[in-house]
Design a protein around this motif. Structure first.
Motif, PDB file in Angstrom:
ATOM      1  N   LYS A 118      -8.199   2.494  12.422  1.00  0.00           N
ATOM      2  CA  LYS A 118      -7.071   2.649  11.511  1.00  0.00           C
ATOM      3  C   LYS A 118      -5.757   2.287  12.193  1.00  0.00           C
ATOM      4  N   THR A 119      -5.577   2.891  13.375  1.00  0.00           N
ATOM      5  CA  THR A 119      -4.324   2.622  14.084  1.00  0.00           C
ATOM      6  C   THR A 119      -4.209   1.134  14.384  1.00  0.00           C
TER       7      THR A 119
ATOM      8  N   ARG B   3      -3.360  -0.812  11.245  1.00  0.00           N
ATOM      9  CA  ARG B   3      -1.984  -0.593  10.802  1.00  0.00           C
ATOM     10  C   ARG B   3      -0.995  -1.246  11.747  1.00  0.00           C
ATOM     11  N   ASN B   4      -1.344  -1.262  13.020  1.00  0.00           N
ATOM     12  CA  ASN B   4      -0.463  -1.927  13.976  1.00  0.00           C
ATOM     13  C   ASN B   4      -0.430  -3.426  13.788  1.00  0.00           C
TER      14      ASN B   4
ATOM     15  N   LYS C 274       1.652  -3.962  10.875  1.00  0.00           N
ATOM     16  CA  LYS C 274       3.059  -3.623  11.090  1.00  0.00           C
ATOM     17  C   LYS C 274       3.795  -4.752  11.794  1.00  0.00           C
TER      18      LYS C 274
END
Lengths: 227, 803
Positions: B7-8, B11-12, B15
């Protein structure tokens, strides 16, 4: 729970040597609520970092839950820390890329708790800090007070014995600040030990004892702060 | 835990869209090129391995060394194969000879169709016992036993018979013998050191050569293969081959002859002999490509490392918090490695699309039939996954260790210096990228320089305005004299001659005993059999004596032309003193009537050596040696002359197809390998520069972001746009300059080494180096100054308000 003996921390840069803590001896018993006060640069945060096992002292002994931890490796400290200590910071320190739920879940992940247990425990603690309606939101979508409640939830979720709070109301307006302090007081009422660094006398009021630092040394230790 | 990482990571990636895009584009190009090159190399390495017994098959190589002149022949005399088998019955399981009458084309007819067949060979009946080809019809054991039988590939069968049943059909070969189709096989795999469409039985040759195969130990036209018994190593035979040579070869030559066994699997990449069936590739080219592929991947990985560490400040808080709440360092490392591997997998998927897009052009260019479906094969699939994983790991390992080393205390206090710690290593990595890019550009320039040098090199003979027409065993060859006279009436034609091999490309060796040599000392010298006007057609200058002349009736049988190198080789002091010297042949004495300047009879990889030009007169030798007609036309009259030649051809040859080529094209084929390598490395050099530029673009954007405050303050203090651009691009310029300094000596050493492959080589000169550096500097300069310009255009008030 916490006992330090002549704790000293010296920071060295290329030319300058700064003594942040100078022979600090301190004891915090289980169930206590202690506030640490003092002017900027007196070593409050350094002390809190060492107490929180984020840093090692340069000299002196530190007993945490009967362990002498002053020369523990990062890995050893991490192991002890994740089971026993929760942190609340002035600037909340939530991970922007993770939702409220995921932020609070993080300590449980690193503790290896399975996902069903994680879910129920996170739900429970979110309920407790009254933020469950926002669990799918991301930190930047919340107000400061709400963010700090999430941070408190994260500090609580692993059921630590000790909560370290570094100016928890510093970035909040007074009503939100009071809310957080009440929450900490309540927590202390159920037996959690709390050590809090603060500038605010009003916040310190909630503590049972105030330790005053000046230039890296303990100057007074009152049972109750004078108003 | 994994879910959280994922997930991280996702999302990174989302982003930082532009950085992620840079990473994925760079990595996917890197992976795509790596895979393409990998498939190409795998294909090249697989040559001839489809034969089940390929590791036991060897080719017999004959080395003829007469005081440094001679040949390394891929082919051997007729009797070699079966005498070897008889001599070493315990070691050799089987032998086969492949023979093509030493002509590049033969006339093959079926009913009213006729073709100049390039890929027809004769082979012993053991052919299909040694080599494995897939039979669709017919029996591999008996297909080549009878005389007048032929086995045909599916494509060739369609060419001759269309949809008709090929088995039992009869083809006419060279208007001399019939060939009955006794087998139909699948097309010869492209990964073969030689291709054929038709293979006829060796017993057919016996018919053509009046009942028996040539028994001479001098003429060596047969590619001879031996299949060793299981467990036999070639050295067991090779150690006894001197005895074999001694026993069978003629006394006059045996001292100068040696044989060895060349592994079948080595032929395509390692063999550079005389009389190869087809030109081979060079394993050195594969090494160069492999290095380029590796660099491409490394440069893309460096982009990832640089951007990941540069933008790490954005991640430092996350890392700090995770550590505070209990993450071990190794968990953080795992998370970041996971991210880079995830990124690498995205890139791999994009790469697959890129490969699919590029494959048609790539195949077209390399002459291969590589398809993406190859990747379904478990080995290739595994390799692809491994490469992806490795790329992800390689790109992620440094950032992971760097990022995970952040101390939570400092991070949470906001004390992490903004990427400063990793600044130095980032600079080193940028220097590396640009050093590789510049070195590759330089190398490509020099390679192109060398190729054009070779193309324009003075070969010692004229190679433009010359048309080559294969005429072996045609009516034209039989009546060449008359035909030539007829052609020379055309004012567009400057001169006409003929030869047995294409000058500059191939030649045979002829047996002579120079005057003064002992009775039993016969030497083999490179030579061409030519017709009148050879020197005139090719503009080869006579430096002593004279050219062949129709006025001297004895010239064809008694006269010989040699070049200057031959004069020196034979120790005849000077060209004038060579005139009149005797060179004895088995058919009588010949005398040197003229000495020419040196000319290059083979590729410019080798220096011009001793050479002789010979003429023949007897009918049989006209028949054997008049293989190529050479027509030199008046400049600009190419089309007219070709139309005229075709018309004349039809008059003599009827339906037999008219074929021709230009000498220039024939000769440039000699450098096809180098030219392909040059173009490939040009393409890859461009891609490498592109990937490196992408990375620089990312870094420059990041730096601009980082320094917005500084720029704001400088502007408040009165800085002009130009000075800000200078300030910001100067750092990068420095790096590119350092990269230049590193790349220069490296590429010099490398290319100097590469040029050693050529006897005639261009000078390595400064412009290539300067130009490459300028290209890199210009690219770096434009990227960074554009970025700096935009950074300097923002209103300082906006920037400073942020703080």
């Amino acid at each position: 729970m916490i006992k330090t003996a002549e704790l000293t921390k010296v920071f060295r840069t290329d030319e300058v040597e700064t003594t942040a803590l100078n022979k600090v001896s301190l004891q915090v018993d289980s169930g206590e609520f202690v506030a640490i006060m003092g002017p900027s640069g007196c070593g409050k945060s350094t002390l809190l970092n060492i107490l929180g096992l984020l840093d090692n002292p340069s000299k002196g002994k530190y007993y945490f839950l009967e362990h002498e931890v002053s020369d523990y490796s990062e890995k050893q400290r991490a192991r002890l820390r994740k089971q026993n200590i929760g942190f609340v910071f002035q600037n909340f320190n939530l991970i922007d890329e993770l939702s409220v739920f995921e932020n609070v879940e993080l300590p449980l992940i690193y503790l290896g708790v399975n996902s069903t247990d994680r879910k129920s425990r996170v739900e429970e603690v979110l309920e407790k800090v009254k933020i469950s309606h926002r669990k799918k939101h991301f930190p930047l979508q919340l107000s400061g007070g709400q963010q700090q409640r999430v941070a408190v939830a994260r500090a609580l979720v692993a059921k630590p014995h000790l909560i370290l709070a570094d100016e928890p109301t510093g970035n909040l307006d007074s009503s939100h600040g009071e809310e957080i302090m009440k929450m900490l007081e309540e927590l202390n009422g159920t037996g959690t030990t709390i050590v809090m660094v603060t500038h605010s006398l009003r916040d310190a009021e909630y503590a049972q004892r105030i330790v005053r630092l000046f230039d890296g040394q303990v100057v007074t230790e009152n049972i109750k702060a004078p108003v | 835990m994994i879910g959280n990482y994922f997930k991280t990571a996702l999302r990174n990636i989302l982003k930082h869209k532009s950085y992620s895009l840079i990473n994925i584009i760079g990595l996917s190009i890197g992976i795509a090129c790596f895979v393409l090159i990998g498939l190409y190399i795998a294909d090249e390495m697989s040559y001839d391995r489809y034969h089940e017994k390929s590791d036991r098959i060897y080719r017999v190589v004959n080395v003829y060394d007469f005081d440094g002149v001679g040949e390394n022949s891929a082919s051997a005399p007729f009797p070699v194969a079966f005498t070897l088998k008889n001599e070493y019955p315990g070691l050799i399981k089987n032998v086969v000879r492949i023979f093509d009458f030493q002509v590049s084309r033969s006339l093959v007819e079926y009913k009213d169709k006729s073709f100049n067949e390039k890929n027809l060979f004769f082979a012993d009946s053991t052919f299909f016992d040694i080599f494995d080809y897939k039979f669709v019809k017919g029996d591999p054991e008996t297909a080549l036993q009878e005389a007048n039988s032929v086995v045909i590939t599916e494509t060739a069968a369609r060419k001759y018979f269309g949809d008709e049943e090929p088995m039992g059909k009869v083809l006419r070969y060279d208007d001399r013998v019939n060939l009955k189709v006794t087998g139909l096989i699948r097309d010869v795999p492209l990964q073969s050191h030689f291709q054929f469409s038709l293979v006829a039985s060796m017993s057919t040759v016996r018919q053509i050569t009046r009942g028996q195969l040539p028994r001479t130990w001098v003429w060596n036209p047969c590619w001879t293969y031996v299949l060793l018994k299981e467990g036999v190593v070639p050295e067991e035979i090779e150690k006894d081959l001197p005895n074999y040579v001694n026993k069978f070869f003629y006394d006059a030559e045996k001292e100068n002859i040696s044989l060895y066994l060349q592994p079948l699997e080595d032929i395509h990449l390692k063999s550079k002999l005389d009389y190869e069936i087809e030109p081979n590739n060079d394993i050195g080219n594969l090494y160069i490509l492999a290095v380029i592929a590796f660099f491409l991947l490394v440069i893309a990985a460096i982009n990832f490392m640089n951007l990941a560490t540069a933008t790490s400040t954005g991640r430092s808080k996350e890392i700090g918090i995770k550590k505070v709440v209990g993450a071990y360092r190794k968990q953080i490392i795992r998370q970041f490695l996971g991210e880079s591997i995830l990124m690498s997998f995205f890139a791999m998927i994009v790469a697959l699309f890129l490969i699919e897009l590029a494959l048609p052009a790539f195949n077209d260019f390399t002459g291969k039939e590589i398809s993406l479906s190859l990747l379904v094969h478990p080995v290739y699939m595994g390799a692809l996954l491994l490469i992806t994983l490795l790329t992800g790991f390689l790109s992620g390992v440094y950032p992971a260790f760097y990022l995970s080393s952040f101390k939570p205390v400092q991070v949470l206090k906001g004390k992490v210096s903004k990427g400063a710690k990793s600044g130095k290593s980032r600079k080193v990595l940028v220097v590396m990228q640009f050093a590789i890019s510049i070195a590759l550009i330089i190398s490509t320039f020099i390679a192109y320089d060398q190729i054009s040098y070779i193309r324009n090199a003075d070969l010692g003979f004229k190679n433009d305005d010359i048309i080559i027409v294969p005429i072996n065993r045609t009516n034209i060859a039989e009546g060449f004299k008359e035909f030539k006279n007829e052609l020379q009436n055309n004012p567009d034609i400057y001169s006409v001659t003929a030869m047995d091999d294409i000058l500059g490309k191939a030649h045979n060796t002829h047996e002579f005993r120079p005057e003064g040599y002992p009775e039993d000392k016969w030497n083999f010298y490179p030579a061409l059999v030519v017709h009148y006007d050879f020197l005139k057609t090719f503009d080869i200058k006579v430096i002593a004596g004279r050219d062949y002349s129709e006025l001297h009736k004895t010239d064809p049988m008694k006269g010989l032309l040699i070049n200057e190198a031959m004069v020196r080789h034979l120790g005849w002091e000077c060209p004038e003193k060579a005139l009149g010297k005797k060179l004895i042949t088995i058919r009588g004495d010949e005398r040197v009537i003229g000495v020419t300047e040196n000319f290059n009879v083979t590729s410019l990889h080798q220096p011009a050596g001793p050479f002789a030009l010979n003429m023949k007169e007897e009918d049989w030798s006209i028949h054997w040696f008049t293989n190529f007609m050479v027509v030199r036309h008046i400049p600009g009259k190419e089309k007219e002359v070709l139309a005229y030649l075709e018309k004349k051809w039809k008059e003599r040859e009827g339906e037999r197809p008219f074929e021709y080529s230009f000498l220039e094209d024939e000769l440039s084929q000699l450098y096809e390998g180098e030219e392909k390598l040059g173009s490939l490395s040009l393409i890859f050099a461009v891609l490498i520069i592109f990937i490196a530029s992408l990375g620089l673009f990312g870094l420059a954007s990041f730096m601009a972001e980082q320094r917005t405050k500084e720029i704001g303050i400088r502007k408040v203090l009165g800085a002009q746009t130009l000075s800000i651009i200078k300030l910001m691009s100067f750092d990068f310029m420095k790096l590119v300059l350092i990269a230049t300094l590193i790349s220069w000596p490296l590429s010099y050493i490398f290319m100097d080494n590469w040029l050693e492959n050529f006897a005639y080589r261009t000078q390595i000169n400064l412009p290539a180096f300067v130009l490459a550096a300028l290209i890199a500097l210009t690219i770096a300069m434009s990227i960074t100054s554009v970025k700096a310009y935009f950074a300097s255009q923002t209103d300082p008030v906006d920037i400073l308000k942020y703080e």
